[in-house]
Write an enzyme that holds these catalytic residues in place. Structure first.
Site, PDB file in Angstrom:
ATOM      1  N   ASP A   1     -35.241  55.845  20.253  1.00 41.07           N
ATOM      2  CA  ASP A   1     -36.185  55.528  19.361  1.00 41.07           C
ATOM      3  C   ASP A   1     -35.456  54.726  17.553  1.00 41.07           C
ATOM      4  O   ASP A   1     -34.615  55.593  17.453  1.00 41.07           O
ATOM      5  CB  ASP A   1     -37.491  57.167  18.115  1.00 41.07           C
ATOM      6  CG  ASP A   1     -38.512  56.572  17.122  1.00 41.07           C
ATOM      7  OD1 ASP A   1     -38.089  55.846  16.604  1.00 41.07           O
ATOM      8  OD2 ASP A   1     -39.312  57.472  17.390  1.00 41.07           O
ATOM      9  N   HIS A   2     -35.422  53.876  17.665  1.00 37.62           N
ATOM     10  CA  HIS A   2     -34.482  53.026  16.427  1.00 37.62           C
ATOM     11  C   HIS A   2     -34.513  53.679  15.282  1.00 37.62           C
ATOM     12  O   HIS A   2     -33.755  53.738  14.307  1.00 37.62           O
ATOM     13  CB  HIS A   2     -34.303  51.620  16.620  1.00 37.62           C
ATOM     14  CG  HIS A   2     -33.685  51.302  16.622  1.00 37.62           C
ATOM     15  ND1 HIS A   2     -32.476  52.120  15.282  1.00 37.62           N
ATOM     16  CD2 HIS A   2     -32.550  50.126  16.143  1.00 37.62           C
ATOM     17  CE1 HIS A   2     -31.203  50.892  15.514  1.00 37.62           C
ATOM     18  NE2 HIS A   2     -31.320  49.558  16.118  1.00 37.62           N
ATOM     19  N   ARG A   3     -36.223  54.670  14.837  1.00 37.54           N
ATOM     20  CA  ARG A   3     -36.336  54.820  13.556  1.00 37.54           C
ATOM     21  C   ARG A   3     -35.872  56.278  12.945  1.00 37.54           C
ATOM     22  O   ARG A   3     -35.437  56.508  12.004  1.00 37.54           O
ATOM     23  CB  ARG A   3     -38.237  55.430  13.235  1.00 37.54           C
ATOM     24  CG  ARG A   3     -38.991  53.914  13.303  1.00 37.54           C
ATOM     25  CD  ARG A   3     -39.987  54.689  13.730  1.00 37.54           C
ATOM     26  NE  ARG A   3     -40.642  55.338  14.772  1.00 37.54           N
ATOM     27  CZ  ARG A   3     -41.463  56.487  15.060  1.00 37.54           C
ATOM     28  NH1 ARG A   3     -42.887  55.967  14.650  1.00 37.54           N
ATOM     29  NH2 ARG A   3     -41.506  56.830  15.971  1.00 37.54           N
TER      30      ARG A   3
END
Length: 453
Positions: free
Chosen positions: A423-425
């Site tokens: 998850d790039h968040r």
């Protein structure tokens, strides 16, 4: 007096369940807490015990129906703690002190019993049907029952819904089939072996293995339509939600795992570890736990409602398992506190329960990171989708012998590809890469695990 048994809240917060099959028929006498039906929720197949003792008056739904929580499933005649007078085939009445109250959600808790209620015993006819009760046989002359091949055991044979359907299509009574494995679970292979011995054939027409598990198309149909239900429906909803909520990034790393393969071979040859089956999956699980300790952002959750990033200081490791009913991800709690042997045993146990279709819903909740092994299908790499609420998932590719640079020379080595989605968040590219390198370092040289914490 009649009593209605309504589909209870199964403790999952799910609004309905699909009726897989009835374990009783109208007119049957059942005892308190006897399993009367199998239902499939969005997460698992569950056996429903009866909250009443009495005679089954009416079954309100058929196999395949979707039943809402609170809907009437079955009506009992003479329901309640005091069952109707027992006919010849009913088990003797329980002593007063052994009577119990129902133990389903919404029905209260049951006190401890000295004996487990059983289904009434039956024997199988030669045509695979079952109707003659044990008590009746005991009262009959011996020569009148010689043709009955075998008495049913007190408990229903253990198998999965697809296997039961396969046996039914062949006209085989599962009570006559012996399980080949140590778990006592009757498999499709066991049914096929029995069918070969007795020359069983499908009741209506010959059917292929595929036809036993998928709806047969009508003559002239160009498509087959299968209702979207149960685990497959739940998985699809979760994956769509994950794909459109968390910005996925995937990265890959191909590594030399020759030392890990040698370690696995040596552990398999160790008599003191016989029965533990330590494989590449267990070593990878241990490597993941160690790498998460060094890269905690991969072991975190994005909490939109609270506006927080929740970082876990433990590892609940999800292990993706492909089953006949679809993909499920049972969880190993506190996997980071386990030894390699304990991880191998936990993975083996989870896989066995998943294949039987009996994984409880609670066992699929609370994961913090997951691994999936598509290498068992011969696949080298892929882009796994995150399990909702998790920051990362690691895919293990197949291990293959390839020409590889080793100590300045070209040699045949055991090579595999790791596929990481995150998850790039929560995780940027540098953190994801560091995590993957840490996992790879253990798989390339398991001794490095001694240097990590």
């Amino acid at each position: 007096m009649s009593q209605d048994f309504r589909l209870p809240d199964l403790g999952e917060g799910l609004p309905d369940a699909e009726l897989v099959q009835w374990l009783v028929a109208e007119g049957d006498t059942v005892s308190l807490n006897q399993n009367i039906a199998e239902v499939e929720t969005a997460k698992a197949v569950i056996e429903l015990p009866s909250p009443f003792a009495g005679v089954v008056g009416k079954l309100h739904h058929a196999a395949g129906d979707t039943v809402e929580v609170g809907e009437v499933l079955v009506t009992f005649d003479g329901g309640g703690d005091a069952a109707a007078p027992a006919p010849v085939h009913e088990a003797p009445a329980e002593p007063e002190e052994e009577k119990a109250t129902p133990n389903l959600v919404g029905y209260g808790a049951a006190p401890r019993r000295s004996a487990r209620p059983q289904r009434r015993a039956r024997v199988a006819r030669g045509d695979g049907s079952s109707a003659v009760d044990t008590a009746v046989l005991e009262a009959a002359p011996h020569d009148a029952i010689v043709e009955q091949p075998l008495e049913r055991p007190l408990e229903r044979p253990r198998s999965t819904p697809p296997v039961r359907k396969f046996a039914k299509d062949l006209g085989i009574d599962l009570a006559l089939v012996e399980a080949s494995g140590v778990t006592g679970l009757i498999t499709r292979a066991d049914v096929e072996a029995y069918a070969a011995r007795v020359g069983a054939a499908p009741a209506e027409a010959p059917a292929t293995a595929a036809a036993a598990s998928t709806p047969a198309p009508r003559s002239g149909d160009r498509v087959t339509r299968t209702p979207i239900r149960g685990v497959r429906k739940h998985t699809a909803e979760a994956m769509v939600r994950s794909a459109f909520t968390a910005p996925h990034v995937s990265t890959f790393h191909t590594i030399d795992v020759t030392k890990t393969m040698r370690l696995v071979a040596s552990l398999k040859a160790d008599r003191s570890l016989e029965g533990h089956r330590i494989g590449v999956m267990a070593v990878a699980a241990k490597a993941v736990c160690l790498a998460l300790g060094r890269n905690p952002s991969l072991n975190a959750k994005w909490d939109d409602a609270a506006g927080e990033i929740v970082e876990h200081h433990y590892v609940n490791l999800g292990v993706a398992a492909a089953t006949d009913r679809g993909l499920i991800v049972p969880v190993i709690p506190d996997a980071d506190a386990m030894t390699l042997v304990e991880l191998a045993d936990a993975i083996r146990e989870l896989a066995g329960v998943a294949r039987s279709g009996k994984t409880p819903p609670a066992a699929m909740m609370g994961g913090t990171f997951s691994i999936t092994n598509f290498g068992v299908f011969g696949i080298e790499a892929g882009t796994p989708i995150l399990n909702p609420g998790e920051a990362g998932i690691l895919g293990l590719g197949s291990v293959a012998r390839r020409p590889w640079e080793h100590k300045g020379k070209i040699a045949l080595r055991d090579v595999m590809t790791l596929s990481l989605s995150f998850d790039h968040r929560l995780v940027d590219g540098a953190e994801g890469s560091r995590f993957l390198v840490d996992v790879a370092s253990v798989l390339e040289d398991p001794g490095r695990a001694l240097l990590m914490r």
